[in-house]
Motif scaffolding. Structure first.
Motif, PDB file in Angstrom:
ATOM      1  N   GLU A 910       0.846  -1.182   0.000  1.00  0.00           N
ATOM      2  CA  GLU A 910       0.000   0.000   0.000  1.00  0.00           C
ATOM      3  C   GLU A 910       0.889   1.242   0.000  1.00  0.00           C
ATOM      4  O   GLU A 910       1.951   1.265   0.618  1.00  0.00           O
ATOM      5  CB  GLU A 910      -0.886  -0.011   1.245  1.00  0.00           C
ATOM      6  CG  GLU A 910      -1.776   1.198   1.390  1.00  0.00           C
ATOM      7  CD  GLU A 910      -2.565   1.158   2.697  1.00  0.00           C
ATOM      8  OE1 GLU A 910      -3.374   2.074   2.916  1.00  0.00           O
ATOM      9  OE2 GLU A 910      -2.355   0.216   3.493  1.00  0.00           O
ATOM     10  N   LYS A 912       0.957   5.857  -0.978  1.00  0.00           N
ATOM     11  CA  LYS A 912       0.368   7.070  -1.507  1.00  0.00           C
ATOM     12  C   LYS A 912       1.290   7.612  -2.588  1.00  0.00           C
ATOM     13  O   LYS A 912       2.515   7.580  -2.447  1.00  0.00           O
ATOM     14  CB  LYS A 912       0.181   8.118  -0.404  1.00  0.00           C
ATOM     15  CG  LYS A 912      -1.107   7.945   0.382  1.00  0.00           C
ATOM     16  CD  LYS A 912      -1.394   9.182   1.211  1.00  0.00           C
ATOM     17  CE  LYS A 912      -2.772   9.043   1.860  1.00  0.00           C
ATOM     18  NZ  LYS A 912      -3.119  10.260   2.631  1.00  0.00           N
ATOM     19  N   GLN A 936      -4.401   7.360  -2.979  1.00  0.00           N
ATOM     20  CA  GLN A 936      -4.263   6.171  -2.143  1.00  0.00           C
ATOM     21  C   GLN A 936      -4.274   4.942  -3.044  1.00  0.00           C
ATOM     22  O   GLN A 936      -5.231   4.710  -3.779  1.00  0.00           O
ATOM     23  CB  GLN A 936      -5.412   6.091  -1.136  1.00  0.00           C
ATOM     24  CG  GLN A 936      -5.352   4.878  -0.222  1.00  0.00           C
ATOM     25  CD  GLN A 936      -4.159   4.920   0.722  1.00  0.00           C
ATOM     26  OE1 GLN A 936      -3.816   5.984   1.248  1.00  0.00           O
ATOM     27  NE2 GLN A 936      -3.524   3.781   0.923  1.00  0.00           N
TER      28      GLN A 936
END
Length: 968
Positions: A910, A912, A936
């Motif tokens: 994950e 940004k 995101q």
């Protein structure tokens, strides 16, 4: 040390997390409302006409070649030195401490056929046409004379080679058409002159130096080349007055002396009737002027093998130059006392004989791994000789990619002599059962006792870090065993390893596994050492998981056809270490992670390779392998798979973590000629054949599932849409799904890509259970940089797939448009692979990585015969990134109402990111841009769709849209 350092540097970039990703797409912008909607490049919704499409491709080639740093498309991926450094840095497999494991290197080898002497005598008589010419000391001496040799007609292309060890001024080599000189090469003290009629060219050479001379003639292009010591010396036109044809050769040294050795002449003859093999090789001369060795008594210790050459294993023989010759190999070795002796040969391909000290030990009639108990043949505390004859081979069922030379190389694989106890460890097979804070390793130990009573003792298993660096023991377990005589005794030992270091492409960590056998009194009896990696494989939720992380298998396959063309058949199944490493390095250079082993030369019969070197080196370099074994079949009836040999091949390479899939066949294509039971019965047979040995890896029964009867994911419908009852093994957890989908290949129009996926593919992906692979995608062919192939017989010979461009582009691109040809392949590859990933495909194998098939006229490969990448290589590299952005669809022309919908693909953690989308003109100047911040991006395999937009500045014509991702 230098090689080890280079290897570490090679691996370092893969251990770092990329902070920036850049990709680009090419689009045409227009104010014409007819371009609104998803526009095809060429198809139902096309907007451009043919010449606009060609102009589009030329602009793509110019921009892309500069963007990817190879503007002339002539820069090789790797140098020979880089490859050698990596080879030198690889660690050899560790040796044992209790048993003596003797790796049998430095053999003597010789090729022989009963007619060899007769053929040599005939050839030597033909050379002795001048009184002052003689054959002495392994060379042809021409002293104040001219030697002529009539040769079969050559009227297309040819290659002549020789070694000149001594020469005086004004020596020349000439080729004649009838009695008229067509081509002459004259050697002086420090120069060489080539001439044909009134055409002449000159070049410099170093005086008083041995010369390796090559003369390459090309009548279609009306020119010939002279190369001295591997450096181009001269290019000379063939005079227009000279007819296309040669039928005589002469060596003239009337004013002095010339000594020649290793005379070799290949003729390449055009075959316009066969588009798959548009020319063939013909061997006209091959003389090394060495006396033929007698092989009488070759198996005996006393035989004098000093005239045989020195080789290391694996060693191969074959091709036109060695056709029909048996390959004889000998190894002398002093052997001390021992309890039991076992000779292990990786392969004796396609079969042959094994002798020890003049006694026949075995006659082998297949390519299976060989394990021979030779205890009764070996003399203790004495010198022994191991002698092997490898049978010659000639392919009987050549397929469309094969070379014209049918003498596919025959070889002796690497070999070991094991000296140990009567009770011994025969095999050890390791796999990872599960991962967590500790990994649970399942170790199958096979013990064998050559006695008549039970044998009692214990086994101890130890794990040590081994690669990239060695360390202290990290896990150990001891267990008592009771060994029954004469049979294989299998023991499963479950061993936990705390805080395991996992094997993965970015960090290929390996362990040394040591198994020690002791007797009842705890005395050391035997040991066995192997290397392995801790890693798991699953498929669930429609994805592939490796080490519990979502993964894709992205790369290309090898076909086994290697430059140069004169040895393309000989080296099909056996290449040098440098070639194995180069294959793996090219995969890594492409930011890919997978190599599909796909070597073959025949159809309708077992083929392929089971070369453990690929697995050993891939383990250390960090490359996944789709493994074929030598029991694999290309096409025809699926029942031709070597069901007996397949498990044996698997066991030979079982412990290598780089192997993630067993592939039983390429595309057997006759299922539908039989009833439904043929598909079901084959699936059951091959599944049980493979799973009886290994349930830890994926199983691919066929890489072309749509040749079977199954019409949907679970096989409840046949290919005609009728209900059927499938075999239950289809749903076994390690059975794969996949196909060979080419949405823009084989002359497909862009409409096929726009409408993707195919119905059967949609069924498999939509099930959201198993992974789905494009096992062999061939988007289109692309001509090479022809300038690099000027001295090769395939120069400007178009592929048998050339005509496909009429459908995919609108017309065929000629040889002068090779850059546009590469542009379409790359453009189509990016758009097609991008869409397939967005649809849910879990991996790709481009056909193929290296050039060489179809006599080097197969133009789909990503890298040419000289190691130079085509544009599609870079397009693959772009799509194989772990994170990238692109447009959502495959719209080629943007009309006034079209919007760009960016998508971000992520395969990993994950994060940004910021995304900048830049609009550039064909000169690379930014026209407009849009920046989107703080996006995101989800972990795993995720697709993030962003809001649609239009660039504010209007533009008419070809543009490039660059997507730049910056990770926070």
């Amino acid at each position: 040390m230098k090689g080890r350092i280079f290897l570490c540097l090679l691996l370092c970039p893969f251990m770092m997390k990329a902070q920036k990703s850049q990709t680009f797409e090419m689009r045409y912008f227009t104010s014409d409302v007819k371009a609104n909607g998803e526009t095809d490049f060429h198809g139902e919704t096309e907007w451009m006409d043919t010449e606009q499409r060609v102009d589009f491709l030329n602009k793509y080639a110019d921009y892309a070649s500069k963007y990817w740093g190879n503007p002339q498309l002539d820069k090789p991926l790797l140098t020979d030195e880089e490859v050698k450094d990596v080879v030198g840095g690889l660690k050899p497999q560790p040796l044992t401490n209790v048993r003596r494991t003797i790796r049998l290197s430095e053999w003597r080898a010789y090729g022989f056929h009963p007619d060899k002497m007769k053929k040599q005598q005939e050839s030597w008589r033909a050379w002795n046409t001048a009184k002052s010419a003689s054959i002495e000391d392994g060379a042809l001496k021409v002293n104040h004379a001219c030697v002529e040799r009539v040769i079969p007609d050559m009227d297309w292309r040819f290659r002549f080679k020789t070694h000149i060890s001594r020469y005086t001024s004004n020596c020349n080599i000439s080729f004649y058409h009838q009695d008229c000189v067509a081509i002459t090469v004259e050697i002086a003290d420090n120069s060489v002159k080539a001439s044909s009629g009134n055409q002449t060219s000159t070049g410099k050479i170093k005086s008083n130096e041995n010369l390796e001379m090559e003369i390459y003639g090309d009548f279609p292009s009306r020119r010939f080349f002279v190369t001295i010591n591997d450096e181009m010396a001269i290019e000379c036109p063939i005079d227009a007055t000279i007819e296309s044809g040669i039928n005589k050769l002469s060596f003239d040294s009337k004013m002095g002396e010339m000594i020649l050795d290793d005379i070799l002449l290949f003729s390449f003859e055009e075959n316009k009737k066969n588009k798959h093999t548009p020319f063939y090789s013909k061997l006209l001369l091959d003389d090394d002027f060495e006396k033929i060795c007698s092989i009488e008594g070759w198996q005996e210790l006393s035989y004098d093998d000093s005239c045989w050459k020195k080789v290391n294993l694996p060693s191969v023989h074959g091709g036109l130059r060695e056709q029909e010759e048996s390959y004889y190999l000998r190894k002398k070795i002093f052997i001390e006392d021992f309890g039991r002796a076992v000779l292990k040969l990786e392969t004796l391909d396609p079969g042959g004989e094994v002798w020890i000290n003049g006694q026949p030990v075995a006659v082998i009639n297949d390519r299976h791994p060989v394990n021979l108990d030779v205890t009764s043949y070996v003399k203790r505390n004495s010198e022994n000789v191991i002698a092997v004859r490898v049978k010659p081979y000639k392919a009987q069922h050549l397929m469309l990619h094969s070379p014209s030379d049918p003498y596919i190389g025959w070889q002796l694989g690497r070999s070991e002599l094991i000296l140990t106890n009567r009770c011994m460890i025969k095999d050890v097979f390791v796999q990872t059962d599960c991962l967590g804070e500790e990994a649970l390793l399942s170790n199958q130990i096979v013990l064998q006792y050559a006695g008549v009573e039970y044998y009692n003792g214990s086994v101890e298993i130890n794990y040590y870090p081994w690669f990239p660096s060695e360390g202290e023991k990290v896990a150990s377990l001891k267990q008592d065993v009771e060994v029954r005589p004469s049979i294989d005794n299998k023991f499963i030992v479950k061993l936990p390893v705390r805080s395991p270091q996992l094997w993965m492409p970015g960090r290929p960590f390996l362990y040394k596994v040591e198994v020690i056998l002791r007797d009842e009194k705890d005395n050391l009896v035997d040991d066995y050492v192997t290397t392995t990696g801790i890693r798991t494989i699953e498929q669930k939720n429609g994805n592939l998981y490796i080490n519990n992380q979502v993964e894709m298998l992205n790369g290309a396959q090898i076909l086994g056809y290697r430059y140069p063309i004169e040895t393309v058949a000989k080296t099909n199944r056996c290449v040098p270490d440098e070639t194995v490493v180069k294959d793996l390095l090219m995969i890594k250079e492409m930011d890919a992670n997978m190599l599909r082993i796909h070597v073959h030369a025949e159809k309708d019969t077992i083929d392929g390779i089971n070369d453990p070197r690929y697995a050993e080196y891939a383990d250390q370099l960090g490359v996944y392998l789709l493994w074929q074994t030598a029991g694999w079949v290309r096409e025809g009836e699926s029942w031709n798979v070597d069901f007996e040999g397949y498990p044996q091949y698997m066991k030979q390479v079982y412990n290598h973590p780089s192997i993630v899939m067993w592939e039983a066949s390429n595309h057997p294509n006759r299922f539908k000629k039989h009833d439904v039971s043929d598909s079901n019965d084959y699936m059951e047979r091959i599944y049980h054949c493979i799973s009886s040995v290994d349930t830890s890896r994926l199983i691919s029964p066929t890489s072309f599932w749509q040749h079977t009867h199954y019409g949907n994911y679970d096989g409840t419908l046949d290919y005609k849409g009728k209900a059927m009852i499938p075999s239950k093994v289809l749903m076994e957890k390690m059975m794969t799904r996949g196909n060979q989908d080419a949405y823009t290949g084989y002359g497909s129009k862009w409409s096929d890509l726009r409408k993707a996926p195919y119905e059967w593919v949609a069924s498999c992906i939509g099930a959201n259970e198993k992974a789905f692979f494009n096992f062999e995608h061939e988007e289109s062919a692309a001509q090479p940089n022809w300038e690099l192939a000027r001295k090769e017989p395939w120069y400007k010979v178009q592929s048998y797939e050339w005509e496909y461009e009429e459908n995919s582009i609108g017309r065929k691109l000629d040889a002068s448009e090779w850059r546009a040809s590469q542009a379409f392949q790359a453009f189509a590859a990016w758009e097609s692979m991008k869409k397939q990933i967005l649809l849910g495909y879990d991996g790709f194998s481009w056909c193929s990585l290296e050039s060489g098939a179809n006599m080097f006229t197969y133009q789909k490969p990503l890298v040419d015969a000289f190691g130079v990448p085509k544009l599609a290589f870079y397009a693959n590299k772009q799509v194989f990134g772990r994170i990238w952005a692109a447009s959502e669809n495959v719209d080629v022309v943007y009309g006034p109402d079209d919007f760009i919908t960016p998508v971000i693909f992520n395969l990993g953690e994950e994060c940004k990111v910021d995304l900048e989308v830049r609009l550039k003109n064909e000169n690379g100047k930014i026209i407009d841009s849009k920046r989107i911040k703080n996006i995101q991006v989800n972990a795993g395999r995720s697709i993030t769709r962003l809001s649609s937009f239009r660039f504010k500045k209007q533009y008419e014509g070809c543009c490039f849209i660059e997507y730049v991702i910056d990770k926070h």
